[in-house]
Each structure stands twice: as C-alpha cells, then as structure tokens.
Design a protein around this motif. Structure first.
Motif, PDB file in Angstrom:
ATOM      1  N   GLY A 146      14.292 105.893  25.509  1.00 30.62           N
ATOM      2  CA  GLY A 146      13.764 107.204  25.177  1.00 30.62           C
ATOM      3  C   GLY A 146      14.717 108.043  24.362  1.00 30.62           C
ATOM      4  N   ALA A 183      12.222 112.397  26.717  1.00 30.09           N
ATOM      5  CA  ALA A 183      10.958 111.666  26.635  1.00 30.09           C
ATOM      6  C   ALA A 183      11.247 110.208  26.916  1.00 30.09           C
ATOM      7  N   VAL A 240       9.985 106.285  27.003  1.00 32.23           N
ATOM      8  CA  VAL A 240       9.016 105.357  26.425  1.00 32.23           C
ATOM      9  C   VAL A 240       9.234 103.978  27.036  1.00 32.23           C
ATOM     10  N   ARG A 250       8.890 104.031  17.952  1.00 33.44           N
ATOM     11  CA  ARG A 250       8.179 104.624  19.086  1.00 33.44           C
ATOM     12  C   ARG A 250       8.977 105.789  19.682  1.00 33.44           C
ATOM     13  N   VAL A 251      10.290 105.640  19.708  1.00 28.11           N
ATOM     14  CA  VAL A 251      11.141 106.734  20.192  1.00 28.11           C
ATOM     15  C   VAL A 251      11.063 107.929  19.242  1.00 28.11           C
ATOM     16  N   GLN A 310       8.404 110.462  19.753  1.00 27.51           N
ATOM     17  CA  GLN A 310       8.669 111.391  20.848  1.00 27.51           C
ATOM     18  C   GLN A 310       9.760 112.401  20.498  1.00 27.51           C
ATOM     19  N   GLU A 311      10.687 112.006  19.626  1.00 26.19           N
ATOM     20  CA  GLU A 311      11.676 112.979  19.142  1.00 26.19           C
ATOM     21  C   GLU A 311      10.980 114.193  18.551  1.00 26.19           C
ATOM     22  N   VAL A 316       8.197 115.352  19.196  1.00 29.52           N
ATOM     23  CA  VAL A 316       7.481 116.123  20.213  1.00 29.52           C
ATOM     24  C   VAL A 316       8.436 117.030  20.978  1.00 29.52           C
ATOM     25  N   ILE A 317       9.545 116.447  21.461  1.00 35.43           N
ATOM     26  CA  ILE A 317      10.357 117.210  22.408  1.00 35.43           C
ATOM     27  C   ILE A 317      11.345 118.158  21.744  1.00 35.43           C
ATOM     28  N   ARG A 375       6.737 111.500  29.930  1.00 34.35           N
ATOM     29  CA  ARG A 375       6.505 110.069  29.809  1.00 34.35           C
ATOM     30  C   ARG A 375       5.321 109.814  28.892  1.00 34.35           C
ATOM     31  N   SER A 376       5.512 108.870  27.983  1.00 39.07           N
ATOM     32  CA  SER A 376       4.447 108.545  27.049  1.00 39.07           C
ATOM     33  C   SER A 376       3.721 107.278  27.503  1.00 39.07           C
TER      34      SER A 376
END
Length: 221
Positions: free
Chosen positions: A142, A161, A163, A177-178, A181-182, A184-185, A220-221
């Motif tokens: 993550g 986050a 993953v 994929r990480v 989420q970067e 997002v957070i 969590r995704s």
C-alpha cells in the motif's frame, strides 16, 4: 471581527521531482473545491520534468531550483527553504520529491510538511518498495501519507491505503494499483490539514484532536 468574513484559504507549496501525478491529484481537488486552499507554487529540483508542464497547464506558479547547482546538500536545502518561504505557505507537500532532506530543513517545517511513501510504513522505508514487498511474499501492500521528520520515511502516519498483492503481480502491476490509491489518500490528508483537522502534537499525528494509531487511518481497496 466580522462574523460573516470568509476565513483565509490555506496556502500550499508542492515539491516535485518528476511526473507530478500526486501534485495533479491535489491540484485537481483544489480546483474542484474539495480542498479549500490555494496552491501558491509548485517547485521542482529538476528542470523540464513532465510535472512542471502539468502544473503550468493548470495555471499554477512554478519554480525550478536545480540541486545540481549546489555543492552541498545543506546549501541546496537552505536555498530551497528561502524559496519556499517566499510563498508564505501553511503547508509544504512533498509529492514525489526525490531528495533526502537535512535535519535543519525538516525542523523548519515541523508539523506543516507531509510526504507520501509507496509502502505501508514502517515497512519498506526507502526505495524499490514494490519489489521488496513482492520478494518478502507480502499479501498486502500500500501507500502512506505521513508528517515529515528527521527520520527518513519515519514521521507520524496520517493515513494509509491498503491494497492486496495478487498472484502474478510484478513490481509494475503492483505500483500501478498502489498509485491509484495514492491519488485518493493524498488529497484527503491535505484536505484534513487545511481544515485544521490533521495536526502533529507531541510526536503524534492527531485527527480532530484525537491521536491516530501508528498506522494512521487505514483505507482498504
């Protein structure tokens, strides 16, 4: 005091070294009104990287301070501090800024500088985090947003986050994929800070005055 007066917006300076994807995520959140702040400047230590053009495309002020023009890390950091402070920021955001910072620099911005790191800190500080997670057989990986302190990738955590790691993942697929989420957070953490909700007090990250756990708030995704 005028009770109807609009509070001044927080001023943000973003530091980049490359593509600027996290800078774009934050800038787009500001433009959309999700973050009530102004980006005072985007500063880069490398001339003509893609992130600079992305910032210009968004009508953001940019500045380049090439670290290769300085003989010592201390001299560069001192010049960088002076440049940042000329924009009078409330928050300094490291968005893929690939420099190890001196203790004097981190102390100067204590409690008002955030960084993003592609691992679930305290695991995998430093570089090559995705391959290291795969080599270790991790089932989860993550990204972490944390306050910057003198310890490299070691400051108090605001948000993570998580993953999953899938069979067949390689470093590139995991990185992609990480990175989703970067984007997002990091805007979430910046929003919290500019609203006065996220603070650093007595060595602990706090949200709405309450201490966050060591891993911060986890998504969590």
């Amino acid at each position: 005091m005028n009770p109807t007066a609009t509070p001044e917006k927080a001023r943000i300076v973003i530091l980049i070294s490359g593509s600027g994807s996290n800078m774009v995520a934050i800038a787009d959140a500001v433009k959309a009104g999700d973050i009530n702040a102004d980006i005072a400047a985007v500063i880069c230590n490398r001339p003509e990287v893609a992130g600079l053009q992305k910032a210009r495309d968004r009508d953001l002020d940019t500045a380049v301070l090439d670290h290769k023009g300085f003989t010592t890390r201390e001299a560069f950091d001192q010049a960088l501090m002076e440049l940042i402070d000329s924009y009078d920021p409330d928050l300094v955001v490291l968005a893929g800024f690939m420099r190890i910072l001196t203790p004097a620099f981190t102390a100067h911005y204590h409690g008002r500088m955030l960084n993003i790191h592609p691992s679930l800190l305290p695991k995998y500080q430093g570089l090559n985090t995705h391959q290291r997670a795969l080599d270790a057989g991790e089932s989860e990986h993550g990204v972490t947003v944390h306050f910057v302190t003198e310890e490299l990738d070691g400051g108090p955590v605001a948000i993570q986050a998580v993953v999953p790691v899938y069979d067949g993942d390689d470093a590139l697929s995991l990185q992609k994929r990480v990175q989703v989420q970067e984007h997002v957070i990091y805007p979430i953490a910046v929003k919290w800070f500019t609203e006065g909700r996220l603070t650093l007090s007595q060595g602990t990250a706090r949200l709405d005055g309450q201490p966050l756990p060591d891993h911060g708030l986890q998504l969590r995704s």
